[in-house]
Design an enzyme around this catalytic site. Structure first.
Site, mmCIF file in Angstrom:
data_model
loop_
_atom_site.group_PDB
_atom_site.id
_atom_site.type_symbol
_atom_site.label_atom_id
_atom_site.label_comp_id
_atom_site.label_asym_id
_atom_site.label_seq_id
_atom_site.Cartn_x
_atom_site.Cartn_y
_atom_site.Cartn_z
ATOM 1 C CD GLU A 118 23.382 11.113 -0.204
ATOM 2 O OE1 GLU A 118 22.474 10.365 -0.582
ATOM 3 O OE2 GLU A 118 24.380 11.358 -0.901
ATOM 4 N NE ARG A 368 19.154 2.916 -4.075
ATOM 5 C CZ ARG A 368 19.942 3.969 -4.342
ATOM 6 N NH1 ARG A 368 21.180 4.005 -3.910
ATOM 7 N NH2 ARG A 368 19.485 4.978 -5.048
HETATM 8 C C1 LIG Z 1 20.877 10.510 -11.423
HETATM 9 C C2 LIG Z 1 21.291 9.375 -10.520
HETATM 10 C C3 LIG Z 1 21.986 9.644 -9.345
HETATM 11 C C4 LIG Z 1 22.383 8.595 -8.501
HETATM 12 N N1 LIG Z 1 23.132 8.877 -7.387
HETATM 13 C C5 LIG Z 1 23.611 7.832 -6.639
HETATM 14 C C6 LIG Z 1 24.528 8.078 -5.581
HETATM 15 O O1 LIG Z 1 24.928 9.200 -5.311
HETATM 16 N N2 LIG Z 1 24.967 6.999 -4.861
HETATM 17 C C7 LIG Z 1 24.567 5.713 -5.127
HETATM 18 O O2 LIG Z 1 24.997 4.786 -4.430
HETATM 19 N N3 LIG Z 1 23.709 5.474 -6.149
HETATM 20 C C8 LIG Z 1 23.245 6.489 -6.914
HETATM 21 N N4 LIG Z 1 22.412 6.233 -7.965
HETATM 22 C C9 LIG Z 1 22.084 4.825 -8.284
HETATM 23 C C10 LIG Z 1 23.300 4.170 -8.936
HETATM 24 O O3 LIG Z 1 23.949 5.106 -9.760
HETATM 25 C C11 LIG Z 1 22.912 2.967 -9.772
HETATM 26 O O4 LIG Z 1 21.991 2.154 -9.095
HETATM 27 C C12 LIG Z 1 24.164 2.145 -10.070
HETATM 28 O O5 LIG Z 1 25.133 2.967 -10.660
HETATM 29 C C13 LIG Z 1 23.819 0.982 -10.974
HETATM 30 O O6 LIG Z 1 25.021 0.404 -11.408
HETATM 31 P P1 LIG Z 1 24.963 -0.833 -12.387
HETATM 32 O O7 LIG Z 1 26.364 -1.140 -12.748
HETATM 33 O O8 LIG Z 1 24.129 -1.885 -11.804
HETATM 34 O O9 LIG Z 1 24.138 -0.304 -13.665
HETATM 35 P P2 LIG Z 1 24.440 0.945 -14.710
HETATM 36 O O10 LIG Z 1 25.462 1.818 -14.130
HETATM 37 O O11 LIG Z 1 23.140 1.471 -15.051
HETATM 38 O O12 LIG Z 1 25.088 0.154 -15.915
HETATM 39 C C14 LIG Z 1 24.314 -0.718 -16.716
HETATM 40 C C15 LIG Z 1 25.128 -1.036 -17.967
HETATM 41 O O13 LIG Z 1 24.521 -2.103 -18.683
HETATM 42 C C16 LIG Z 1 24.489 -1.790 -20.061
HETATM 43 N N5 LIG Z 1 23.404 -2.602 -20.635
HETATM 44 C C17 LIG Z 1 22.089 -2.602 -20.303
HETATM 45 N N6 LIG Z 1 21.422 -3.532 -21.027
HETATM 46 C C18 LIG Z 1 22.346 -4.127 -21.826
HETATM 47 C C19 LIG Z 1 22.284 -5.154 -22.803
HETATM 48 N N7 LIG Z 1 21.126 -5.763 -23.150
HETATM 49 N N8 LIG Z 1 23.418 -5.510 -23.455
HETATM 50 C C20 LIG Z 1 24.596 -4.909 -23.172
HETATM 51 N N9 LIG Z 1 24.705 -3.922 -22.247
HETATM 52 C C21 LIG Z 1 23.597 -3.547 -21.578
HETATM 53 C C22 LIG Z 1 24.267 -0.279 -20.075
HETATM 54 O O14 LIG Z 1 24.613 0.278 -21.309
HETATM 55 C C23 LIG Z 1 25.213 0.124 -18.947
HETATM 56 O O15 LIG Z 1 26.532 0.177 -19.439
HETATM 57 C C24 LIG Z 1 22.022 7.256 -8.824
HETATM 58 C C25 LIG Z 1 21.321 6.989 -9.996
HETATM 59 C C26 LIG Z 1 20.966 8.028 -10.854
HETATM 60 C C27 LIG Z 1 20.243 7.699 -12.117
#
Ligand SMILES: Cc1cc2nc3c(=O)[nH]c(=O)nc-3n(C[C@H](O)[C@H](O)[C@H](O)COP(=O)(O)OP(=O)(O)OC[C@H]3O[C@@H](n4cnc5c(N)ncnc54)[C@H](O)[C@@H]3O)c2cc1C
Length: 509
Positions: A118, A368
């Site tokens: 990438e 990033r």
């Molecule tokens: C379309 C897309 C493609 C991507 N592709 C890639 C990729 O190929 N490789 C890569 O490294 N990254 C990629 N990213 C970025 C990556 O997916 C995210 O940054 C990462 O998954 C975030 O993980 P997380 O666990 O921090 O948050 P999330 O996976 O967003 O999880 C957050 C969780 O918190 C919960 N939540 C939020 N607020 C509250 C609350 N007040 N109370 C209770 N629960 C709550 C939500 O419901 C969810 O379950 C991509 C992102 C997107 C949107």
């Protein structure tokens, strides 16, 4: 009945799951409270391109992360990411969850898997499952935690505020089935994801309202680097938008303007594989200059549909024929800043951790590197979960009683406020910023936050708290951006470069 747990994780994306796994392995009683009702409510489930993993040359990985960040990423944080990557991926994704990575053969080392390339990566190091890597990780992860690791899940449960006493965090108040109640915890881990809902166009799922960041800010935790909001250059801009992963450009696709000309070779020596902020700005400016930008997938071998069947299916759903080029535009994608944490996810508040996209580890600096977010969530989630398990027992404290005096607000209330928030963020705190625009955005967002705060004094509902949190995060981004020098994805142009009358007009955003 008072709810209490050793470790309380808020959020069920990759970071929250990793923290829950590590804490339960360390012998803690673990509860995950998540507002998700399905895996697709987390960005993790939407991740496409894959997860970067350290290859034969760790130095090149370190260098790529640092270069993509325009030299601003924290060297210690990069070491953590690069040094832990292989063990974390092998242990959790391969040995525990059996993620069916492309090219994986039973017992084969990661080096033998198919590895994608990438933007801004100097070598092929991205493990993937088709272009739907996130769901192939998250779904087995959730099943494992529920069925085999003994973790308790409170689904459809929104954390509202941290419960604090004398600078120490004792859990959160949650909204569960319309009732507000405390959940006490020895340690609390925020894993609530990004802030896409602050913007008009985003790749994130609904519900990315920056809840954990707002909750931590209200409780007095240090928040850092909020100005670094990353825009992805290639989102399909129609009414039902979706992301076209950088992996497509990694396999040879190029960007063309309305006249069919490639423009990135004139912008950066790495052309379509330049850092994300560079490509996003070039796409935005070329769209403005010529009317549209298309992703030309004809160079992808053997052909786009074979190499990226999931993306081809998304195009077909929208009636887009990839042979004609796929229309693309930048969209808000990822927040590099967040709740400031150390190398184990510890925040500046006692007994509070933050991991994943809501945390600022320093690994991304001002921009990033692609496919390092899943890895960061996994690595810091494991570290934080392990440390969080080693804490005192939960200590119930007196929890504030929310005042639910007034009836819920009509949907139109939140819609109107979101419209104001998003217009302000998109126009003044977007891909290109001016100092005068940021100042106006600050004032507009301060007013908006004040208005929403007034309603949260007498009402509790998920939509109102999400709006409050999004408004707080918008203001934190605008404030940080006003004070910070231009770097990476915080790109500030002088007012004269955009509109010579803008500085004098002083019109509200
Ligand atoms: C379309 C897309 C493609 C991507 N592709 C890639 C990729 O190929 N490789 C890569 O490294 N990254 C990629 N990213 C970025 C990556 O997916 C995210 O940054 C990462 O998954 C975030 O993980 P997380 O666990 O921090 O948050 P999330 O996976 O967003 O999880 C957050 C969780 O918190 C919960 N939540 C939020 N607020 C509250 C609350 N007040 N109370 C209770 N629960 C709550 C939500 O419901 C969810 O379950 C991509 C992102 C997107 C949107």
């Amino acid at each position: 009945m008072t709810r209490a747990t050793d470790v309380l994780v808020i959020g069920s994306g990759i970071a929250g799951c990793a923290a829950a796994l590590a804490a339960s392995r360390a012998g803690a009683d673990v509860t995950v409270a998540t507002k998700a009702t399905a895996p697709a409510d987390a960005s993790t489930d939407w991740a496409q391109g894959g997860i970067a993993v350290t290859g034969a040359d760790p130095e090149s990985f370190r260098g790529d992360v640092l270069d993509a960040s325009a030299g601003t990423a924290d060297a210690g944080a990069i070491d953590v990411l690069v040094n832990d990557a292989r063990d974390a991926v092998n242990d959790v994704l391969v040995d525990t969850l059996d993620v069916p990575f492309d090219g994986a053969a039973p017992g084969a080392p990661l080096a033998a898997y198919d590895r994608g390339r990438e933007a801004a990566h100097s070598e092929r190091r991205i493990l993937h499952v088709n272009a739907a890597t996130g769901s192939h990780i998250l779904r087995p992860f959730l099943n494992h935690l529920r069925d085999r690791a003994g973790v308790t899940f409170l689904d459809d449960t929104m954390a509202l505020d941290l419960l604090t006493h004398e600078g120490r965090v004792h859990g959160v108040s949650v909204l569960d089935d319309g009732v507000v109640e405390p959940v006490f915890a020895g340690t609390t881990v925020l894993a609530t994801g990004g802030i896409g809902s602050c913007y008009e166009t985003t790749t994130n799922p609904d519900g990315a309202t920056g809840d954990g960041i707002a909750m931590a800010a209200f409780a007095g935790a240090r928040i850092a680097d909020m100005q670094y909001v990353q825009f992805h250059p290639t989102a399909y801009p129609g009414s039902d938008p979706f992301l076209l992963s950088e992996a497509v450009r990694g396999e040879g696709a190029v960007l063309r303007n309305a006249a069919g000309e490639r423009f990135l070779p004139d912008v950066h020596e790495d052309a379509e594989l330049a850092p994300r902020d560079v490509v996003a700005r070039a796409v935005a400016s070329e769209r403005e200059r010529t009317g549209s930008v298309q992703l030309d997938v004809s160079p992808v071998a053997p052909d786009f549909a074979t190499a990226f069947p999931d993306l081809a299916a998304l195009c077909a759903d929208r009636g887009v024929d990839p042979a004609d080029g796929i229309p693309v535009a930048p969209a808000e994608h990822y927040l590099c800043g967040g709740v400031a944490v150390d190398d184990r996810g510890r925040t500046t508040l006692d007994r509070l951790y933050a991991v994943g996209e809501c945390a600022r580890t320093g690994v991304h600096g001002a921009n990033r590197l692609a496919s390092t977010s899943l890895l960061e969530g996994l690595v810091w989630g494991l570290r934080a979960g392990e440390s969080a398990a080693d804490a005192d027992d939960p200590e119930p404290i007196e929890a504030p009683d929310p005042l639910e005096r007034d009836p819920d607000l009509p949907d139109a209330f939140a819609e109107a406020k979101y419209r104001r928030l998003r217009e302000t963020m998109e126009t003044a705190v977007g891909i290109e910023r001016t100092r005068s625009g940021l100042d106006r955005a600050r004032s507009a967002l301060r007013r908006l936050k004040g208005e929403v705060d007034a309603y949260t004094r007498t009402r509790v509902s998920r939509s109102l708290y999400e709006l409050r949190n999004a408004a707080v995060c918008g203001l934190l981004v605008a404030r940080a951006a006003s004070d910070a020098p231009s770097a990476g994805c915080h790109y500030v142009v002088t007012d004269a470069d955009t509109d010579p009358t803008a500085a004098q007009r002083g019109d509200a955003c």
